[in-house]
Design a protein around this motif. Structure first.
Motif, PDB file in Angstrom:
ATOM      1  N   ALA A  54       0.908  -1.121  -0.178  1.00 57.13           N
ATOM      2  CA  ALA A  54       0.054  -0.168  -0.112  1.00 57.13           C
ATOM      3  C   ALA A  54       0.889   1.448  -0.031  1.00 57.13           C
ATOM      4  O   ALA A  54       1.818   1.285   0.663  1.00 57.13           O
ATOM      5  CB  ALA A  54      -0.780  -0.209   1.329  1.00 57.13           C
ATOM      6  N   GLY A  56       0.446   5.326   0.880  1.00 53.66           N
ATOM      7  CA  GLY A  56      -0.347   6.592   1.277  1.00 53.66           C
ATOM      8  C   GLY A  56       0.026   7.806   0.692  1.00 53.66           C
ATOM      9  O   GLY A  56      -0.322   8.010  -0.704  1.00 53.66           O
ATOM     10  N   ASN A  57       0.329   8.677   1.390  1.00 50.24           N
ATOM     11  CA  ASN A  57       0.752  10.042   0.472  1.00 50.24           C
ATOM     12  C   ASN A  57       2.261  10.083   0.542  1.00 50.24           C
ATOM     13  O   ASN A  57       2.651  11.262   0.113  1.00 50.24           O
ATOM     14  CB  ASN A  57       0.231  11.284   1.385  1.00 50.24           C
ATOM     15  N   GLY A  58       3.000   9.066   0.534  1.00 51.84           N
ATOM     16  CA  GLY A  58       4.559   9.269   0.106  1.00 51.84           C
ATOM     17  C   GLY A  58       5.407  10.093   1.047  1.00 51.84           C
ATOM     18  O   GLY A  58       6.297  10.424   0.449  1.00 51.84           O
ATOM     19  N   ARG A  59       4.998  10.201   2.171  1.00 50.32           N
ATOM     20  CA  ARG A  59       5.772  11.202   3.152  1.00 50.32           C
ATOM     21  C   ARG A  59       6.755  10.288   3.935  1.00 50.32           C
ATOM     22  O   ARG A  59       7.561  10.779   4.829  1.00 50.32           O
ATOM     23  CB  ARG A  59       4.947  11.915   3.848  1.00 50.32           C
ATOM     24  N   SER A  60       6.879   9.043   3.535  1.00 48.17           N
ATOM     25  CA  SER A  60       8.053   8.435   4.375  1.00 48.17           C
ATOM     26  C   SER A  60       9.207   8.594   3.542  1.00 48.17           C
ATOM     27  O   SER A  60       9.325   8.685   2.253  1.00 48.17           O
ATOM     28  CB  SER A  60       7.859   6.790   4.093  1.00 48.17           C
ATOM     29  N   GLY A 123       5.268  15.659  12.282  1.00 48.30           N
ATOM     30  CA  GLY A 123       5.710  16.984  11.830  1.00 48.30           C
ATOM     31  C   GLY A 123       4.949  17.416  10.630  1.00 48.30           C
ATOM     32  O   GLY A 123       5.413  18.398  10.120  1.00 48.30           O
ATOM     33  N   THR A 128      -1.706  10.283   5.346  1.00 49.23           N
ATOM     34  CA  THR A 128      -2.855   9.437   5.391  1.00 49.23           C
ATOM     35  C   THR A 128      -2.924   8.829   6.797  1.00 49.23           C
ATOM     36  O   THR A 128      -1.977   8.396   7.467  1.00 49.23           O
ATOM     37  CB  THR A 128      -2.988   8.292   4.389  1.00 49.23           C
ATOM     38  N   GLY A 131      -1.073   5.427   6.568  1.00 51.37           N
ATOM     39  CA  GLY A 131       0.326   5.646   6.619  1.00 51.37           C
ATOM     40  C   GLY A 131       0.622   5.997   8.050  1.00 51.37           C
ATOM     41  O   GLY A 131       1.868   5.492   8.647  1.00 51.37           O
ATOM     42  N   ASN A 135       3.197   3.159  10.150  1.00 54.51           N
ATOM     43  CA  ASN A 135       4.090   3.868  10.558  1.00 54.51           C
ATOM     44  C   ASN A 135       4.367   3.912  12.293  1.00 54.51           C
ATOM     45  O   ASN A 135       5.262   4.320  12.899  1.00 54.51           O
ATOM     46  CB  ASN A 135       5.055   4.952   9.989  1.00 54.51           C
ATOM     47  N   HIS A 138       4.703   9.329  15.544  1.00 52.68           N
ATOM     48  CA  HIS A 138       4.660   9.861  17.013  1.00 52.68           C
ATOM     49  C   HIS A 138       4.786  11.396  16.698  1.00 52.68           C
ATOM     50  O   HIS A 138       5.123  11.956  15.614  1.00 52.68           O
ATOM     51  CB  HIS A 138       5.864   9.505  17.831  1.00 52.68           C
ATOM     52  N   LEU A 183       4.204  -1.423   8.709  1.00 50.61           N
ATOM     53  CA  LEU A 183       4.671  -1.257   7.399  1.00 50.61           C
ATOM     54  C   LEU A 183       4.118  -1.661   6.154  1.00 50.61           C
ATOM     55  O   LEU A 183       4.591  -1.890   5.227  1.00 50.61           O
ATOM     56  CB  LEU A 183       6.184  -1.646   7.372  1.00 50.61           C
ATOM     57  N   ILE A 189      -5.073  -1.591   4.746  1.00 54.98           N
ATOM     58  CA  ILE A 189      -5.988  -0.929   5.864  1.00 54.98           C
ATOM     59  C   ILE A 189      -6.982  -0.317   5.297  1.00 54.98           C
ATOM     60  O   ILE A 189      -6.815   0.501   4.391  1.00 54.98           O
ATOM     61  CB  ILE A 189      -5.064  -0.100   6.566  1.00 54.98           C
ATOM     62  N   TYR A 416      14.499   4.142  12.803  1.00 57.16           N
ATOM     63  CA  TYR A 416      13.040   4.409  12.405  1.00 57.16           C
ATOM     64  C   TYR A 416      12.953   3.833  10.950  1.00 57.16           C
ATOM     65  O   TYR A 416      13.297   4.516  10.067  1.00 57.16           O
ATOM     66  CB  TYR A 416      12.695   5.653  12.780  1.00 57.16           C
TER      67      TYR A 416
END
Ligand SMILES: Cc1cc2nc3c(=O)[nH]c(=O)nc-3n(C[C@H](O)[C@H](O)[C@H](O)COP(=O)(O)OP(=O)(O)OC[C@H]3O[C@@H](n4cnc5c(N)ncnc54)[C@H](O)[C@@H]3O)c2cc1C
Length: 463
Positions: A54, A56-60, A123, A128, A131, A135, A138, A183, A189, A416
């Motif tokens: 999957a 999400g919005n690719g912010r990893s 931050g 999403t 996501g 992950n 936090h 992950l 989900i 992380y």
């Protein structure tokens, strides 16, 4: 999987270029983009072994949401609110909805300034719900409220055997624990129920305090833990010697009776293109750090009351800021070390970074509390977490990252995955002792670049 395999499905497959947020890797992926939970379940049921992950919005920053040469299931089409109970604060929504959309709709102040807020915000708000769960992200209040997964009441998961399962601490609890921080490797989900929190005011009273050396961070942090809900420090990572670990401590708490409008759904400014050379280099980092360190002036302390946007999401002000690192991209490093080793190990990490003269403007030090994350392989654990970016200088950067990783793992810490592009398999296994237990819950269809890099899915399996 070929495009024709999916021609009768709710989402036809196509090929698209996707990258990691750190821009270390960009690759073509076959993508499927379901528009409904039923469509996503049908897609999951047709996935061959080791084929998909999957997105999400690719912010990893790293490769947890990449799967070059294989399939990405783009979950952004699952973006509906399902129900909100304003007496209990329970929100049920689809997993592709962005935190920014939840804030825009639900975090509006009442007449007395109070309101509903997401309990944990990382931050950036442009991620999403799926996501955030996968992950187990936090925020700055991790010492008081734990991670995102602590506030998930239940979730629905689509597995490749065709099942659509409700998972919660009571129902399918093992799969729930594997999916929080899992992950994306336990299935898709589809929906989640989140427990929002009522706050006495949506605005924040915030205070910034300059400090001269690392031990001052620990003193300020111990002083602030009870009375300040949101805490973190910026560190000048190039300072060495006596000034090692100097920085600015930031703390905030809700200002009762003061409202604040929800932040915008999109940044107002954006970096339009990737420049040919990185704008983040030794010179610019040194100049920025020297200026930023002095930003509080001679009083070395500043307080204000205002919207939570600037405290929580400073980087969201400029869209695509990651492009500033140029075509080579950047690595992000985030690690946590147990409380008993926190000060000496943080000192060792900062000394290593300072003497390598690498590192960035964006260096954050923060304490995680004792609240146990519900996920089997969630990143947060009690201790001190250090996060920073490294412009990609090739071998020199990878060697530095490997040295930092060794220090962290030797101290009983962990790296992380959401931010990682360089961890070794050994460090992953050592840092996440429940890994073997987690693997029993993996969905056989799921595989990602990260999973192959870590040996969760062997290369030869992924045919
Ligand atoms: C500026 C910035 C600041 C950040 N600050 C923080 C921070 O303070 N704290 C923190 O913890 N993180 C932070 N992050 C990282 C970010 O919050 C996480 O990487 C987050 O998980 C990204 O969510 P996403 O929707 O973009 O998911 P993606 O990056 O697309 O995917 C992340 C993972 O979730 C899985 N996934 C996504 N959707 C689903 C789904 N529906 N079903 C199953 N699996 C799914 C993917 O397979 C992947 O493994 C920050 C990132 C940025 C860019």
């Amino acid at each position: 999987m070929s495009g024709s395999d999916m021609s009768a499905s709710p989402a036809a497959s196509r090929t698209r270029l996707y990258g990691s947020w750190g821009n270390i890797l960009r690759a073509e992926h076959e993508t499927l983009a379901p528009r409904s939970v039923d469509g996503a379940r049908e897609i999951a049921a047709r996935l061959p072994a080791h084929s998909a992950i999957a997105r999400g919005n690719g912010r990893s920053y790293g490769d947890v949401a990449l799967n070059p040469g294989r399939t990405l299931v783009d979950m952004l089409g699952l973006d509906h609110f399902i129900a909100f109970d304003a007496t209990t604060g329970r929100l049920r929504c689809e997993a592709g909805i962005l935190l920014s959309d939840i804030l825009a709709v639900l975090s509006r102040p009442d007449r007395d300034g109070s309101g509903w807020l997401l309990p944990v915000m990382p931050g950036t708000r442009f991620i999403t719900v799926g996501g955030a769960i996968a992950n187990d992200v936090h925020g700055k209040n991790a010492h008081g409220l734990g991670s995102f997964g602590c506030h998930v009441v239940d979730l629905e998961l689509a597995r490749s055997d065709g099942r659509r399962l409700v998972c919660s601490p009571e129902e399918n609890p093992d799969l729930f624990a594997a999916t929080i921080g899992g992950l994306g490797l336990t299935g898709l989900i589809l929906t989640a129920t989140l427990q929002l929190r009522r706050v006495p005011g949506l605005a924040l009273e915030a205070e910034d305090i300059a400090f001269d050396r690392l031990e001052d961070f620990f003193t300020l942090d111990a002083e602030s833990a009870q009375a300040w809900e949101y805490t973190a420090a910026w560190i000048d990572c190039l300072a060495g010697g006596e000034a090692l670990g100097r920085g600015i401590y930031m703390r905030a708490r809700h200002a009762p009776g003061v409202g604040a409008p929800p932040p915008a759904r999109a940044p107002s400014r954006s970096v339009p293109l990737t420049p040919p050379l990185s704008g983040v280099n030794g010179l610019s980092v040194r100049a920025f750090n020297a200026l930023y360190w002095r930003k509080l002036g001679s009083k070395r302390r500043k307080s204000h009351v205002g919207s939570y946007e600037k405290v929580f999401f400073p980087l969201d002000a400029i869209g695509h800021w990651n492009r500033l690192y140029g075509p080579a991209g950047f690595y992000q490093f985030q690690a946590v070390v147990p409380p008993e080793h926190a000060e000496p190990v943080t000192r060792e990490l900062l000394a290593e970074i300072s003497s390598a003269r690498q590192g960035s403007m964006l260096v954050v030090l923060k304490r995680f509390g004792d609240i146990v994350s519900p996920g089997l392989i969630s990143f947060p654990m009690p201790g001190i977490t250090l996060a920073l970016d490294f412009p990609n200088l090739g071998d020199a950067t990878r060697k530095l990252l490997a040295r930092l990783e060794r220090i962290v793992v030797a101290a009983g810490g962990r790296i992380y995955p959401a931010k990682d592009f360089s961890m070794s398999r050994e460090s992953f296994a050592k840092g996440y002792p429940a890994l073997q237990d987690f693997l029993r819950h993996r969905d056989p269809a799921m595989s990602s670049a990260f999973a192959r890099r870590m040996g969760i899915v062997e290369e030869e399996d992924a045919s």
